[in-house]
Design an enzyme around this catalytic site. Structure first.
Site, PDB file in Angstrom:
ATOM      1  N   HIS A  88       1.238  -1.195  -0.380  1.00 22.67           N
ATOM      2  CA  HIS A  88       0.051  -0.361  -0.317  1.00 22.67           C
ATOM      3  C   HIS A  88       0.945   0.907   0.372  1.00 22.67           C
ATOM      4  CE1 HIS A  88      -3.270  -2.996   1.058  1.00 22.67           C
ATOM      5  NE2 HIS A  88      -4.270  -1.928   0.550  1.00 22.67           N
ATOM      6  N   LYS A 132      -0.421   5.290   4.839  1.00 21.49           N
ATOM      7  CA  LYS A 132      -1.129   4.017   5.107  1.00 21.49           C
ATOM      8  C   LYS A 132      -0.792   3.040   6.768  1.00 21.49           C
ATOM      9  CE  LYS A 132      -3.861  -0.172   4.708  1.00 21.49           C
ATOM     10  NZ  LYS A 132      -4.896   0.124   5.136  1.00 21.49           N
TER      11      LYS A 132
END
Length: 241
Positions: free
Chosen positions: A135, A139
């Site tokens: 990600h 995040k």
């Protein structure tokens, strides 16, 4: 369909304004209030009309969102990940009064992938399984809720334990473990790979998110699904079926 979005000014909340469809954004909840745009920072002040609530916020807000949904008697699409056991219990309790759907990922492709991973785990008995997720660098939680969702799909078919860090394990891989690796870099929207490795053969199934629109579209699909439904706790699988 009029939607109230919790986390409306966040990365996911803003995505809904890019979508076309037979729905209207009636307002939302955010840290910074803007009454001209029907954005509130206190649930008690909300005075707009809406049909369903979609929550892409922070896990610290979810309990308040659940309470708000029950008070308003409105269906809730809960999409915030990393929820505590207490919050999950509150979600289940709320489903005794209103229709609620919860998923750790609202992508249609990921939910199909979950079903396939479950089947492959059953069919490829004896194969080692590894889960890799990647990600963007903003995040905060790791592993992703989706990686845990895929792990649960494996656990439905096989008695395994998860390993998050091998740096202190100086021994051969246990056949009943699943390794989970997390990558955080750049602007990756979300990649998930499940590896099935056997004797001289490897099978991989991978999903890549091209944009956040896929999660918003899935949440809209879930919201439409809930309209008119009886009280209860639903999952995305109910939509697929």
């Amino acid at each position: 369909m009029k939607i109230f979005i919790v986390g409306i000014t966040g990365a996911m909340g803003r995505t809904f304004f890019n979508l076309d469809g037979d729905f209207e954004i009636a307002g939302g909840f955010a840290e910074k209030e803007d009454r001209e745009k029907n954005i509130y920072n206190n649930f008690e002040d909300v005075d707009v009309d809406f049909d369903v609530i979609i929550d892409f916020s922070n896990k610290s807000i979810v309990d308040k969102t659940i309470k708000f949904s029950v008070e308003k008697k409105k269906p809730l699409v809960e999409a915030t990940t990393g929820l505590s056991e207490k919050t999950m219990n509150n979600l289940k309790k709320a489903s005794e009064e209103i229709p609620v759907i919860y998923s750790r990922n609202y992508s249609l492709g990921i939910n199909v992938m979950e079903k396939i991973v479950s089947e492959l785990t059953k069919m490829l008995d004896g194969f080692d399984i590894e889960i890799i997720e990647a990600h963007h660098n903003k995040k905060k939680d790791a592993p992703s809720g989706t990686a845990l969702m895929l792990l649960d799909a494996v656990k439905k078919e096989r008695d395994v334990s998860e390993i998050y860090d091998r740096t202190k394990i100086h021994e051969m891989r246990n056949k009943n473990e699943v390794g989970i690796s997390s990558i955080r870099a750049g602007t990756i929207n979300g990649d998930h790979t499940v590896i099935f490795a056997g004797d001289s053969e490897i099978l991989e199934i991978k999903h890549s998110a091209g944009s956040k629109n896929i999660f918003a579209n899935g949440a809209i699909k879930a919201a439409k699904f809930l309209l008119g439904k009886e009280k209860g706790l639903y999952i995305f699988k109910d939509i697929l079926e």
